[in-house]
Design an enzyme around this catalytic site. Structure first.
Site, short mmCIF file in Angstrom:
data_model
loop_
_atom_site.label_atom_id
_atom_site.label_comp_id
_atom_site.label_asym_id
_atom_site.label_seq_id
_atom_site.Cartn_x
_atom_site.Cartn_y
_atom_site.Cartn_z
N ARG A 205 40.59 44.40 5.73
CA ARG A 205 40.66 42.94 5.76
C ARG A 205 40.53 42.31 4.37
O ARG A 205 40.05 41.18 4.23
CB ARG A 205 39.58 42.33 6.68
N SER B 71 39.90 37.13 15.92
CA SER B 71 38.52 37.65 15.82
C SER B 71 37.77 36.83 14.78
O SER B 71 38.26 36.66 13.66
CB SER B 71 38.54 39.10 15.36
N GLU C 62 35.68 36.23 9.57
CA GLU C 62 37.00 36.66 9.10
C GLU C 62 37.87 35.48 8.63
O GLU C 62 38.56 35.60 7.63
CB GLU C 62 37.70 37.44 10.23
C1 LIG Z 1 45.12 34.92 18.52
C2 LIG Z 1 44.96 35.53 17.16
C3 LIG Z 1 44.99 36.90 17.01
C4 LIG Z 1 44.85 37.49 15.73
N1 LIG Z 1 44.88 38.85 15.62
C5 LIG Z 1 44.74 39.44 14.41
C6 LIG Z 1 44.76 40.86 14.28
O1 LIG Z 1 44.90 41.60 15.24
N2 LIG Z 1 44.59 41.39 13.03
C7 LIG Z 1 44.43 40.61 11.92
O2 LIG Z 1 44.30 41.16 10.82
N3 LIG Z 1 44.45 39.26 12.01
C8 LIG Z 1 44.58 38.66 13.22
N4 LIG Z 1 44.56 37.28 13.33
C9 LIG Z 1 44.37 36.46 12.11
C10 LIG Z 1 45.68 35.91 11.50
O3 LIG Z 1 46.71 35.86 12.44
C11 LIG Z 1 46.16 36.73 10.31
O4 LIG Z 1 45.17 36.79 9.32
C12 LIG Z 1 47.44 36.15 9.69
O5 LIG Z 1 48.02 37.08 8.81
C13 LIG Z 1 47.22 34.84 8.93
O6 LIG Z 1 48.49 34.40 8.47
P1 LIG Z 1 48.84 32.87 8.40
O7 LIG Z 1 50.24 32.77 7.91
O8 LIG Z 1 48.56 32.20 9.70
O9 LIG Z 1 47.84 32.39 7.28
P2 LIG Z 1 46.94 31.06 7.25
O10 LIG Z 1 45.98 31.09 8.38
O11 LIG Z 1 47.78 29.87 7.08
O12 LIG Z 1 46.13 31.32 5.88
C14 LIG Z 1 45.18 32.34 5.79
C15 LIG Z 1 44.88 32.60 4.31
O13 LIG Z 1 46.05 33.13 3.70
C16 LIG Z 1 46.46 32.29 2.63
N5 LIG Z 1 47.94 32.27 2.63
C17 LIG Z 1 48.76 32.10 3.71
N6 LIG Z 1 50.05 32.16 3.30
C18 LIG Z 1 50.02 32.38 1.97
C19 LIG Z 1 51.02 32.52 0.96
N7 LIG Z 1 52.33 32.46 1.24
N8 LIG Z 1 50.62 32.72 -0.33
C20 LIG Z 1 49.29 32.81 -0.65
N9 LIG Z 1 48.32 32.66 0.25
C21 LIG Z 1 48.68 32.45 1.54
C22 LIG Z 1 45.86 30.92 2.91
O14 LIG Z 1 45.70 30.17 1.72
C23 LIG Z 1 44.54 31.33 3.53
O15 LIG Z 1 43.64 31.65 2.51
C24 LIG Z 1 44.69 36.67 14.59
C25 LIG Z 1 44.67 35.26 14.75
C26 LIG Z 1 44.81 34.70 16.01
C27 LIG Z 1 44.79 33.20 16.16
#
Ligand SMILES: Cc1cc2nc3c(=O)[nH]c(=O)nc-3n(C[C@H](O)[C@H](O)[C@H](O)COP(=O)(O)OP(=O)(O)OC[C@H]3O[C@@H](n4cnc5c(N)ncnc54)[C@H](O)[C@@H]3O)c2cc1C
Length: 354
Positions: free
Chosen positions: A166, A243, A344
């Site tokens: 992570r 999570s 997380e």
């Molecule tokens: C129902 C559910 C299930 C999930 N299951 C998992 C799982 O199984 N495993 C897991 O690891 N995670 C899981 N997650 C967490 C999440 O989906 C992941 O961490 C995902 O990769 C976040 O991506 P995002 O585009 O939504 O980022 P955001 O939530 O928009 O941002 C998260 C972080 O990433 C940064 N960020 C986003 N895009 C960029 C970019 N282009 N450049 C630089 N920084 C950036 C943001 O600034 C922030 O710090 C889950 C979430 C939910 C709601």
């Protein structure tokens, strides 16, 4: 570049919580990113980079500066192979799950177990997303970034991303430095799916079907939906950030102490080979054995009825309520087990140490 003012952030997150951004811009190209960054600098505004909003707790007061939503699209499969791998290049704004569908549809292995994770392609390297025995860092060949330090676009190889459980340089040593524009993944054409994880093994044993890449993707999505870990419109259990706590990594000494406390309570620590190999303990088990049950409620937030690790918005919740429940869980787990759980999600609009 279309600049919008006073834009509510809650609808742009899976938690549906949080205040407004003073400014928001969608960047469809690296030129847009450069222009948005110049605007933030010229006005001395703090910058937050938004992907799919699936790993965020946005403060009720919102974000006082510019939110830059990366909307760079396109998925391209490079022709030919490199070291026996097929290279796929994806814009950071692409939906991650659609990218996985494309990879599986092209009979390429490496990300099938990461099916159903919400959010964008650009979000995946940040916390090195992982599930069911796979981590994205294992397939990231390179990441194209906009470097806020000097305004240059550069390419980081997978190794330079410093992937670990992570974490990566993007959320640790170089936090806030890079805006991810594109990611190149190296996948294995005709490769076998990874089905070592207990839930997946059981699924295929019970169904008697053979684990192709497509069947593995379908199985992962099915298992995730049972746990409220797949975004399904209208399911209140997925108004969450996934999570909420990481599985803690423990020392030999902490593990011994955990065993002692469990024995004193006539409890048996669960045995998950994948976790044990990494010296991790199940955070879900710790939460459930610290007096919390699935469906536990505190005001308008609660613990998912399907998964002990997900904090859910039961409707109209505030970020302050999420923090109150987070603190309560951390305190009780620490009192009961002597272990501090680390959250997380990313806290947006809070000072350090939220
Ligand atoms: C129902 C559910 C299930 C999930 N299951 C998992 C799982 O199984 N495993 C897991 O690891 N995670 C899981 N997650 C967490 C999440 O989906 C992941 O961490 C995902 O990769 C976040 O991506 P995002 O585009 O939504 O980022 P955001 O939530 O928009 O941002 C998260 C972080 O990433 C940064 N960020 C986003 N895009 C960029 C970019 N282009 N450049 C630089 N920084 C950036 C943001 O600034 C922030 O710090 C889950 C979430 C939910 C709601």
């Amino acid at each position: 570049m279309l600049l919008q003012e006073d834009i509510p952030l809650a609808p742009l997150t899976t938690f549906r919580i949080g205040g407004a951004a003073r400014f928001l811009v969608e960047a469809a190209s690296s030129a847009d990113v450069e222009e948005a960054v110049a605007f933030a600098h010229s006005r001395n505004l703090p910058l937050f980079v938004l992907g799919g909003g699936s790993n965020l707790v946005v403060a009720d007061a919102g974000w006082p500066g510019l939110v830059l939503k990366v909307a760079i699209f396109g998925i391209e499969k490079h022709s030919g192979l490199e070291d026996g791998k097929s290279l796929f290049e994806a814009g950071a704004g692409e939906s991650w799950d659609e990218f996985v569908a494309r990879a599986v549809g092209s009979d390429c292995a490496g990300v099938e177990c990461l099916s159903g994770i919400p959010g964008s392609v650009g979000g995946t390297p940040v916390q090195n997303v992982g599930a069911y025995g796979q981590e994205v860092g294992d397939t990231v060949q390179s990441v194209e970034v906009f470097d806020l330090k000097d305004g240059q676009v550069r390419e980081l190889c997978g190794e330079a991303c410093g992937f670990a459980y992570r974490s990566s340089v993007f959320n640790t040593t170089e936090r806030g430095r890079f805006i991810i524009l594109r990611v190149v993944y190296a996948l294995t054409p005709g490769g076998r799916p990874h089905t070592e994880y207990a839930d997946l093994k059981r699924h295929f044993e019970e169904s008697g079907s053979s684990p192709t890449l497509a069947a593995t993707r379908a199985a992962v999505r099915q298992i995730r939906s049972r746990k409220g870990m797949l975004i399904i419109e209208g399911d209140p259990d997925c108004r969450s950030a996934g999570s909420f706590f990481k599985n803690p990594v423990v020392s030999e000494q902490q593990h011994g102490e955990l065993l002692r406390r469990a024995t004193a309570k006539a409890l048996t620590l669960p045995s998950y080979p994948a976790l044990e190999k990494a010296h991790k303990v199940s955070a879900a088990w710790l939460v459930e054995h610290s007096g919390f049950t699935r469906g536990y409620r505190l005001g308008s937030v609660g613990i998912s009825s399907k998964h002990a690790l997900a904090i859910v918005n039961l409707g109209g919740a505030t970020a302050a309520e999420v923090l109150a429940l987070k603190n309560q869980i951390q305190q009780r787990v620490e009192q009961t087990w002597g272990i501090r759980l680390d959250p997380e999600p990313v806290f947006v609009g809070y000072g350090p140490g939220a």
